[in-house]
Design an enzyme around this catalytic site. Structure first.
Site, PDB file in Angstrom:
ATOM      1  N   LYS A  26     -52.240 -47.660  -7.414  1.00 10.85           N
ATOM      2  CA  LYS A  26     -51.763 -47.133  -8.697  1.00 10.85           C
ATOM      3  C   LYS A  26     -50.735 -46.027  -8.477  1.00 10.85           C
ATOM      4  O   LYS A  26     -49.650 -46.025  -9.070  1.00 10.85           O
ATOM      5  CB  LYS A  26     -52.938 -46.619  -9.516  1.00 10.85           C
ATOM      6  CG  LYS A  26     -52.583 -46.197 -10.938  1.00 10.85           C
ATOM      7  CD  LYS A  26     -53.851 -45.810 -11.693  1.00 10.85           C
ATOM      8  CE  LYS A  26     -54.720 -47.031 -11.891  1.00 10.85           C
ATOM      9  NZ  LYS A  26     -56.102 -46.721 -12.261  1.00 10.85           N
ATOM     10  N   ARG A  95     -57.280 -40.632 -13.207  1.00 14.41           N
ATOM     11  CA  ARG A  95     -57.654 -42.008 -12.881  1.00 14.41           C
ATOM     12  C   ARG A  95     -57.807 -42.182 -11.374  1.00 14.41           C
ATOM     13  O   ARG A  95     -57.144 -41.514 -10.589  1.00 14.41           O
ATOM     14  CB  ARG A  95     -56.590 -43.001 -13.381  1.00 14.41           C
ATOM     15  CG  ARG A  95     -56.379 -43.033 -14.885  1.00 14.41           C
ATOM     16  CD  ARG A  95     -55.150 -43.877 -15.209  1.00 14.41           C
ATOM     17  NE  ARG A  95     -54.846 -43.925 -16.621  1.00 14.41           N
ATOM     18  CZ  ARG A  95     -55.122 -44.951 -17.423  1.00 14.41           C
ATOM     19  NH1 ARG A  95     -55.705 -46.018 -16.942  1.00 14.41           N
ATOM     20  NH2 ARG A  95     -54.802 -44.914 -18.706  1.00 14.41           N
ATOM     21  N   GLY A 104     -61.688 -51.625 -12.667  1.00  8.25           N
ATOM     22  CA  GLY A 104     -62.892 -51.289 -13.418  1.00  8.25           C
ATOM     23  C   GLY A 104     -64.043 -50.772 -12.598  1.00  8.25           C
ATOM     24  O   GLY A 104     -65.108 -50.456 -13.141  1.00  8.25           O
ATOM     25  N   MET A 106     -64.141 -47.983 -10.618  1.00  4.35           N
ATOM     26  CA  MET A 106     -64.245 -46.525 -10.503  1.00  4.35           C
ATOM     27  C   MET A 106     -63.873 -45.884 -11.839  1.00  4.35           C
ATOM     28  O   MET A 106     -63.592 -46.567 -12.814  1.00  4.35           O
ATOM     29  CB  MET A 106     -63.380 -46.031  -9.342  1.00  4.35           C
ATOM     30  CG  MET A 106     -63.921 -46.482  -7.981  1.00  4.35           C
ATOM     31  SD  MET A 106     -62.913 -45.955  -6.582  1.00  4.35           S
ATOM     32  CE  MET A 106     -61.451 -46.967  -6.765  1.00  4.35           C
ATOM     33  N   ARG A 339     -49.530 -53.424 -11.208  1.00  4.24           N
ATOM     34  CA  ARG A 339     -50.189 -53.825  -9.967  1.00  4.24           C
ATOM     35  C   ARG A 339     -50.113 -55.331  -9.851  1.00  4.24           C
ATOM     36  O   ARG A 339     -49.865 -56.031 -10.836  1.00  4.24           O
ATOM     37  CB  ARG A 339     -51.648 -53.364  -9.952  1.00  4.24           C
ATOM     38  CG  ARG A 339     -52.510 -53.957 -11.054  1.00  4.24           C
ATOM     39  CD  ARG A 339     -53.885 -53.336 -11.068  1.00  4.24           C
ATOM     40  NE  ARG A 339     -54.676 -53.768 -12.219  1.00  4.24           N
ATOM     41  CZ  ARG A 339     -55.783 -53.173 -12.635  1.00  4.24           C
ATOM     42  NH1 ARG A 339     -56.244 -52.109 -11.994  1.00  4.24           N
ATOM     43  NH2 ARG A 339     -56.443 -53.612 -13.683  1.00  4.24           N
ATOM     44  N   HIS A 455     -80.594 -75.140   5.691  1.00  4.21           N
ATOM     45  CA  HIS A 455     -80.401 -76.593   5.699  1.00  4.21           C
ATOM     46  C   HIS A 455     -79.770 -77.079   4.402  1.00  4.21           C
ATOM     47  O   HIS A 455     -78.798 -77.826   4.403  1.00  4.21           O
ATOM     48  CB  HIS A 455     -81.743 -77.306   5.936  1.00  4.21           C
ATOM     49  CG  HIS A 455     -81.648 -78.790   5.898  1.00  4.21           C
ATOM     50  ND1 HIS A 455     -81.902 -79.529   4.757  1.00  4.21           N
ATOM     51  CD2 HIS A 455     -81.284 -79.685   6.844  1.00  4.21           C
ATOM     52  CE1 HIS A 455     -81.725 -80.808   5.021  1.00  4.21           C
ATOM     53  NE2 HIS A 455     -81.358 -80.933   6.270  1.00  4.21           N
ATOM     54  N   SER A 778     -67.663 -77.110  22.371  1.00  2.24           N
ATOM     55  CA  SER A 778     -67.659 -76.841  20.935  1.00  2.24           C
ATOM     56  C   SER A 778     -68.717 -75.782  20.688  1.00  2.24           C
ATOM     57  O   SER A 778     -69.897 -75.985  21.012  1.00  2.24           O
ATOM     58  CB  SER A 778     -67.962 -78.101  20.134  1.00  2.24           C
ATOM     59  OG  SER A 778     -67.927 -77.821  18.754  1.00  2.24           O
ATOM     60  N   CYS A 845     -67.861 -75.681  15.728  1.00  2.00           N
ATOM     61  CA  CYS A 845     -68.312 -76.652  14.732  1.00  2.00           C
ATOM     62  C   CYS A 845     -69.422 -76.098  13.853  1.00  2.00           C
ATOM     63  O   CYS A 845     -70.062 -76.841  13.109  1.00  2.00           O
ATOM     64  CB  CYS A 845     -68.777 -77.941  15.395  1.00  2.00           C
ATOM     65  SG  CYS A 845     -70.148 -77.713  16.553  1.00  2.00           S
ATOM     66  N   TYR A 865     -59.278 -75.774  17.971  1.00  2.00           N
ATOM     67  CA  TYR A 865     -59.565 -76.258  16.626  1.00  2.00           C
ATOM     68  C   TYR A 865     -60.807 -75.590  16.059  1.00  2.00           C
ATOM     69  O   TYR A 865     -61.609 -75.010  16.785  1.00  2.00           O
ATOM     70  CB  TYR A 865     -59.751 -77.787  16.621  1.00  2.00           C
ATOM     71  CG  TYR A 865     -61.008 -78.274  17.314  1.00  2.00           C
ATOM     72  CD1 TYR A 865     -62.225 -78.368  16.629  1.00  2.00           C
ATOM     73  CD2 TYR A 865     -60.985 -78.640  18.652  1.00  2.00           C
ATOM     74  CE1 TYR A 865     -63.366 -78.817  17.253  1.00  2.00           C
ATOM     75  CE2 TYR A 865     -62.130 -79.093  19.292  1.00  2.00           C
ATOM     76  CZ  TYR A 865     -63.318 -79.168  18.598  1.00  2.00           C
ATOM     77  OH  TYR A 865     -64.469 -79.608  19.225  1.00  2.00           O
TER      78      TYR A 865
END
Length: 891
Positions: A26, A95, A104, A106, A339, A455, A778, A845, A865
């Site tokens: 701000k 503020r 919203g 604080m 903002r 699970h 993996s 994985c 990966y």
């Protein structure tokens, strides 16, 4: 001395938009707008570092008070007004403003500087006593609540009574006399509840407000927001003290909140709300019903024209959609804040794509703009926003989407009811692999126990099904097929609705909206009819151009594999063979193998399973034509495949033609105290090599059959739960023998790899030895996290939330990969593995493969990966691009 207070006003500011860590978002943007010549009330910002200092020390240093006093004097000179002045008093707002927007969360205080003397002056100067006393009563209520700790409800009761007495519906209709009386009554409340009069000295008021804003950094709602959005606790909040401008001076004044584009759809249209004769809190708090911003053009045309020019200018300058707050005081426009606007996933994708087309940002900027996790919103159905319903209970949002159906408490009944055409939601205390067929049949899953990687959560995410787990407020009564929440009971057959994005559960069937992205991906909607999908696909295409980390999917069936490929998966990183055994007649053959008294009996049962597995693998190879498929050998302990009593045990005993007592004895013998660390994974294949042999034959036979149909196959066979290289050598030898037999007899060659999961600390620490024999690793991060922390992921849900909330753990390690402990084991394994085998293929994985921060860790660690649930593949693709761009900030 380090500057702690930064002034803005008179067309110049001591800060810029690049100083957010110091000034907060701000304060930095107020300074930037001032430098741009945008009409902004003058003021000053106290650096965010002072918040942390105050919270640590309980006081502010004298030099800060000196700087603030100097800035107040400068503000008085710039505005021509003075604190507490008898002729023209200065009033300010106080503020918060953190470096990362926390809307919203604080505190804010308006009209500071009013007292019994200055309110009279304000009435005279404004020509409206009603306006002055309206501002005064607002200030007393706000200051008492935020600074003095007097609950706002005490004032609201009086305000409601005053409206009833006056016979009016809104505060704006109260008379001057009513407001005068309210201020006196409000001050009496303060005196009665605090034992001291309401403070009248503006300097005392100011410091009370500053310290209250600092303290609001520690409010529970603020802490919760930071935890959810991964905002560091150490940032602190800046404090902005700004000269007041008033939108409640009459019909030539007003206030509003607006966005430079529609935050819901992303449409390039000015979007917002406005109120005549009001202050900003009236819009934000919903105290009055605002009007559409377009109507401002007829109510305040000159100010509206200036607002339209300013909002367009701000968007061009910041190169992003802006959320602005403004006030019109007697026809003059003032900007109070700008903002970066919060937006839905649909809006984020569309705005990013459109701004590239408009030349405002680059393709890489567009990729950076969209949070990877936000894509979840685009991939699952959502509850129709127009639906109105009361929340029944709230659990953990394990798998996004929304679904309605009848509550069913048994997986067999779920399967039967679904076969009859019913939409069912499976409700369990917790699920096990034995419930898999019920999960397949169900639209969604609700459990009373379990965590985000339990699970139910893992399986549901993998199948793209909605799931709410760990809903501790529900009591599941399986005997009577019902669950209760407080005094409300849901019986089997009653409709419920789950919102997997928020964890909310509702009674009854609520309407849902299908996902456009999923419809196009699955071929049920034309791309030309789906503009959102077009923007989504273009954004992910840009992401794919910059990422270096490949993205695979965890998929156990040909259907899952096709979905994953449609979402952009570049292979299968985990195919869990055990899930194939729970369908139809397969479970009986599997159980026959388990209860067999000797190897011959086991081989007879496995011979029944082999063609079933072969067909599954062939279907997956077909779906992944040309891409690698990593198949994990049987992993769970055998007792999970057997019933544990009741009618199912009787039926199984009859089916297998064995005495029920013998069956019960077998079940008891298989039961383990700690099955997670018991007879499972490669240990099963070592004890019963015929299982590994059957699975190896099924894989190679399927590969040959697929190859002969013109399908390019790349099988990768993964040995689970290896702790020593000797275990891996044992299983590799069996698989190589199966390959020689199958490929030799069939006269074919098929390229294949044999590797292992690194999911035990010992495997990570001896990775150099294992890599001499394994062609890929993996990382099974679910089990690696469990065994590193010594936590059960299914049981830890009872206390892990409190650990995170109290700061003992920064995150739930089953949701976000722990980079310190688990991460160090992974880095050791990566380094030692590559030393032993430079070309070794490395991936993960576990469920972390689709979590953005965990994906960033994998990129930084140099993995090849990640693999995740099919419906998280787009998220991983975007997160991998973010990680690549973060590593090369100049792009």
């Amino acid at each position: 001395m380090t500057q702690k207070v930064f002034f803005f006003g008179g067309g110049a500011a001591e800060g810029t938009k690049d100083m957010k860590r110091t000034l907060g978002g701000k304060g930095a943007n107020l300074a930037e707008m001032t430098n741009l010549g945008v009409p902004v009330p003058p003021g000053f910002t106290i650096a965010a570092t002072e918040c942390i200092s105050y919270l640590e020390n309980g006081a502010c240093p004298p030099e800060l008070r000196t700087e603030v006093a100097a800035s107040v004097a400068r503000l008085e000179a710039t505005s021509g007004k003075k604190f507490g002045d008898a002729h023209d008093p200065l009033l300010v707002s106080v503020r918060s403003g953190a470096a990362v927007s926390m809307p919203g969360m604080m505190e804010t205080i308006l009209n500071l500087g009013l007292n019994d003397r200055t309110v009279v002056v304000l009435a005279r100067a404004s020509g409206s006593a009603r306006f002055a006393y309206d501002s005064y009563r607002r200030f007393i209520q706000m200051y008492a609540d935020v600074v003095l700790g007097v609950p706002s409800s005490a004032f609201e009761h009086l305000l409601t009574a005053k409206r009833m007495t006056a016979g009016v519906e809104s505060d704006a209709e109260l008379s001057e006399d009513a407001l005068r009386n309210l201020t006196e009554e409000f001050k009496a409340i303060v005196r009665n509840q605090t034992g001291t009069p309401f403070p009248t000295d503006p300097a005392e008021q100011l410091w009370g407000a500053i310290e209250a804003v600092w303290r609001s950094w520690t409010l529970k709602k603020a802490r919760d927001y930071r935890r959810v959005h991964a905002i560091p606790e150490t940032l602190g909040t800046a404090v902005n003290i700004v000269a007041m401008v008033f939108g409640n001076l009459g019909d030539d004044s007003g206030t509003g909140v607006a966005f430079t584009r529609d935050p819901s759809t992303g449409e390039h249209k000015f979007y917002g709300e406005f109120l005549v004769n009001a202050q900003g809190e009236d819009v934000v708090a919903g105290i009055r019903t605002p009007i559409a911003i377009d109507q401002m053009a007829t109510r305040l045309p000159a100010a509206f024209e200036q607002l339209m020019d300013t909002q367009a200018r701000l968007e061009r300058h910041f190169c992003d959609m802006q959320d602005i707050e403004f006030t019109v005081e007697r026809g003059q426009l003032y900007l109070l804040q700008t903002r970066t606007g919060k937006r839905t996933a649909a809006a984020a994708v569309r705005i990013a794509r459109d701004m590239v087309d408009e030349g405002l940002i680059t393709q890489n900027d567009a990729v950076r703009r969209v949070p990877a996790g936000q894509l979840d919103q685009l991939l699952h159905p959502i509850i129709d926003p127009a639906a109105r319903a009361k929340t029944l209970c709230v659990g953990l949002p394990a798998s996004p989407g929304a679904s309605s159906g009848i509550a069913v408490f048994d997986p067999d009944i779920a399967e039967a009811r679904a076969a009859d055409g019913s939409a069912v939601i499976l409700v369990r205390e917790e699920t096990t692999p034995e419930d898999f067929h019920g999960i397949v049949a169900a639209r969604a899953v609700l459990t009373a126990r379990g965590g985000m990687t339990s699970h139910a959560a893992v399986v549901a995410r993998g199948m793209g099904k909605c799931a709410v787990v760990g809903c501790r407020d529900i009591h599941v009564d399986l005997e009577h097929r019902r669950f209760t929440v407080g005094n409300q009971t849901i019986n089997e057959g009653d409709y419920i609705t789950l919102d997997g994005a928020t964890g909310r559960v509702f009674s009854g069937a609520l309407p849902t909206i299908p996902s456009e992205v999923v419809q196009v991906t699955n071929g049920t909607m034309r791309e030309s009819a789906a503009p959102l999908y077009q923007a989504y696909a273009q954004l992910l295409g840009w992401a794919d151009e910059v990422r270096t980390l490949k993205v695979r999917a965890n998929a156990d069936t040909p259907r899952d594999a096709r979905i994953a490929r449609n979402f952009g998966a570049e292979g299968i990183g985990l195919c869990r063979t055990e899930h194939m055994f729970f369908e139809g007649e397969r479970i009986n053959a599997m159980r026959e193998m388990i209860v067999a008294r000797d190897e011959a009996g086991r081989r007879r049962a496995l011979a029944k399973l082999l063609p079933m597995q072969r067909a599954d693998f062939e279907g997956i190879f077909e779906a992944m034509d040309g891409l690698p498929v990593t198949i994990r050998l049987l992993d769970p302990p055998l007792h999970e495949f057997l019933p544990h009593g009741g009618e199912e045990s009787k039926l199984l005993a009859r089916t297998l033609d064995i005495p029920r007592n013998d069956l019960q004895r077998i079940v008891e013998n298989l039961r383990e105290t700690n099955p997670m660390l018991g007879h499972r994974g490669c240990r099963l294949g070592i004890t019963y090599p015929e299982i590994t042999e059957m699975q190896g034959r099924a894989i190679f036979e399927a590969a040959v059959k697929a190859k002969r149909r013109g399908i390019e196959v790349h099988p990768e066979i993964m040995v689970p739960l290896v702790s020593a290289v000797t275990e891996f050598d044992n299983q590799r030898a069996i698989l190589e023998h199966a390959a020689e037999q199958v490929l030799g007899v069939m006269g074919e060659t098929v390229p294949y790899l044999i590797g292992t999961m690194i999911e035990l600390p010992r495997a990570a620490l001896t990775a150099g030895e294992i890599a001499k024999r394994a062609e890929f690793f993996s990382f099974g991060t679910n089990d690696l996290t469990q065994t590193t922390y010594g936590l059960s992921r299914d049981d830890a849900g009872r206390f892990l939330p409190s650990y995170v909330e109290s700061g003992i753990f920064p995150d739930d390690p089953f949701q976000t990969l722990d980079p310190v402990g688990v991460g160090r084991l992974i880095r050791i394994a990566v380094e030692d593995g590559r030393k032993a085998r430079p070309g070794i293929k490395l991936g993960i994985c576990g469920e972390h493969g689709g979590e953005p921060r965990s994906v960033a860790f994998c990129h930084a660690t140099g993995l090849d990966y990640v693999s995740c649930s099919p419906y998280r593949v787009p998220i991983a693709r975007l997160a991998a691009a973010h990680a690549a761009l973060e590593a090369t900030p100049g792009q």
